[in-house]
Design an enzyme around this catalytic site. Structure first.
Site, PDB file in Angstrom:
ATOM      1  CB  CYS A 106      -0.681   0.013   8.285  1.00 43.50           C
ATOM      2  SG  CYS A 106      -1.365  -1.254   7.196  1.00 43.50           S
ATOM      3  CB  CYS A 164      -1.446   3.989   8.122  1.00 41.51           C
ATOM      4  SG  CYS A 164      -2.638   4.504   6.861  1.00 41.51           S
ATOM      5  CB  CYS A 222     -15.131  -7.668   6.554  1.00 37.40           C
ATOM      6  SG  CYS A 222     -14.568  -6.005   6.091  1.00 37.40           S
ATOM      7  CB  CYS A 243     -18.172  -0.814   9.262  1.00 36.06           C
ATOM      8  SG  CYS A 243     -17.040  -1.566  10.453  1.00 36.06           S
ATOM      9  NE  ARG A 293     -17.751  -5.969  13.959  1.00 35.94           N
ATOM     10  CZ  ARG A 293     -18.398  -5.566  12.872  1.00 35.94           C
ATOM     11  NH1 ARG A 293     -17.767  -4.904  11.945  1.00 35.94           N
ATOM     12  NH2 ARG A 293     -19.672  -5.836  12.726  1.00 35.94           N
ATOM     13  CB  CYS A 351      -0.915  -0.001   1.222  1.00 38.30           C
ATOM     14  SG  CYS A 351      -2.044   1.410   1.270  1.00 38.30           S
ATOM     15  CB  CYS A 379     -18.232  -5.685   5.586  1.00 41.69           C
ATOM     16  SG  CYS A 379     -17.386  -4.163   6.063  1.00 41.69           S
TER      17      CYS A 379
END
Length: 329
Positions: free
Chosen positions: A61, A58, A98, A190, A262, A54, A130
């Protein structure tokens, strides 16, 4: 009857968050029982259908191409493998599946077409579907809706004020725009965040303020405890205390009574007793399966044992769809 509000002030939220812990849990548990079955927990499964590489930065991550982690870059999974994983998850009690892809944003290409096919396939199994694919345009959200998508995950991560300390490759407003595009397509949102990023209590309150003052509350609010990963800038961050998780879950439950709150990343470090506190405080959804994208997660078997000990039962798919005006075909 508890009023559903969208006009919370940060001061009101701070008063709730900072209550004596026993009083806070009691208040949250009372609200929870008004809107939900306290012995019912939704079991969800999260699968990384496209891992690593990616372009985002972040700091938490392991899938960022900017950090040297042990996560290998992989192409988009074949559709048949994804559908087999979904079927396996369903057989293990999951009612929501998801699919996550390590993209900065969705592009209109063959990979997106394949994701649409995956959505159609999982929807046909009777599961809530999701996706979390990064930023999304109105048109792309509409295509996902037409394919049968039930929910779209797009976390805020933290407060607007602290956000630039964590991510610089997209803005807070970019995230809010994606949430708006998802809601325009009549897909449930979400959206939650991560604690343990080095943020202050004020930042946690700020994130909850943004979520609870949206015109439509998120249908699902994940509360994640940071799982520090070697090679990321946050590899040395300390483990989040259980009382911080309980305060976040309790406050989210009080502010957004109808939402599924969650208990997400960080459960591997929590014994059953700590997770029970979170359920008592208003959490009513978990991710099950050995991995959460690329980080460890309790196995289906250990969660089944926990459900038995705590006398919990899995929630059925689409149970509250009418609350969110979502058409189920």
């Amino acid at each position: 009857m508890t009023e559903i509000r969208h006009d919370w002030t940060k001061e009101e939220i701070a008063d709730i968050y900072n209550m004596p812990i026993m009083e806070l849990i009691y208040k949250a548990a009372t609200v929870h029982r008004e809107f939900h079955d306290p012995n019912e927990v939704q079991v969800c499964t999260l699968l990384s259908v496209k891992t690593g590489g990616c372009s985002e930065d972040c700091k938490y991550c392991p899938q960022s191409a900017r950090y040297n982690t042990e996560v290998d870059v992989e192409k988009l999974m074949p559709t048949d493998i994804v559908l087999n994983k979904a079927l396996e998850a369903k057989e293990n009690g999951s009612t929501r599946f998801c699919m996550g892809s390590a993209w900065r944003n969705v592009r209109d290409n063959r990979d997106f077409d394949r994701v649409l096919d995956m959505v159609k396939g999982v929807t046909s199994m009777g599961m809530e579907v999701c996706c979390t694919l990064g930023m999304l345009s109105e048109d792309q959200a509409q295509k996902l809706k037409e394919a049968g998508l039930y929910a779209y995950n797009h976390n805020l991560d933290t407060s607007r004020e602290y956000y630039d300390e964590i991510i610089t490759t997209r803005s807070y407003d970019d995230r809010l725009e994606t949430i708006e595009n998802v809601q325009k397509a009549n897909i449930s949102v979400c959206s939650g965040g991560i604690i343990g990023l080095g943020e202050s209590t004020i930042d946690r309150i700020g994130m909850l303020h943004t979520l609870s003052t949206l015109e439509i509350h998120p249908e699902s609010v994940p509360v994640n405890a940071l799982v520090p990963v070697k090679g990321t800038p946050m590899e040395s961050n300390e483990r989040v205390e259980i009382w911080d998780m309980v305060r976040m879950i309790s406050t989210a439950r009080i502010l957004m009574p109808k939402a599924m709150v969650r208990l997400s990343a960080g459960r591997t470090e929590m014994p059953t007793s700590e997770q029970a506190l979170c359920f008592m405080a208003g959490a009513n959804s978990i991710f099950a399966g050995d991995k959460l994208l690329t980080t460890p997660n309790p196995s289906f078997a250990s969660d089944k044992d926990m459900f038995q000990i705590l006398n919990l039962k899995p929630r059925k798919a689409y149970k509250e769809a009418k609350h969110y005006d979502l058409s189920i075909s």
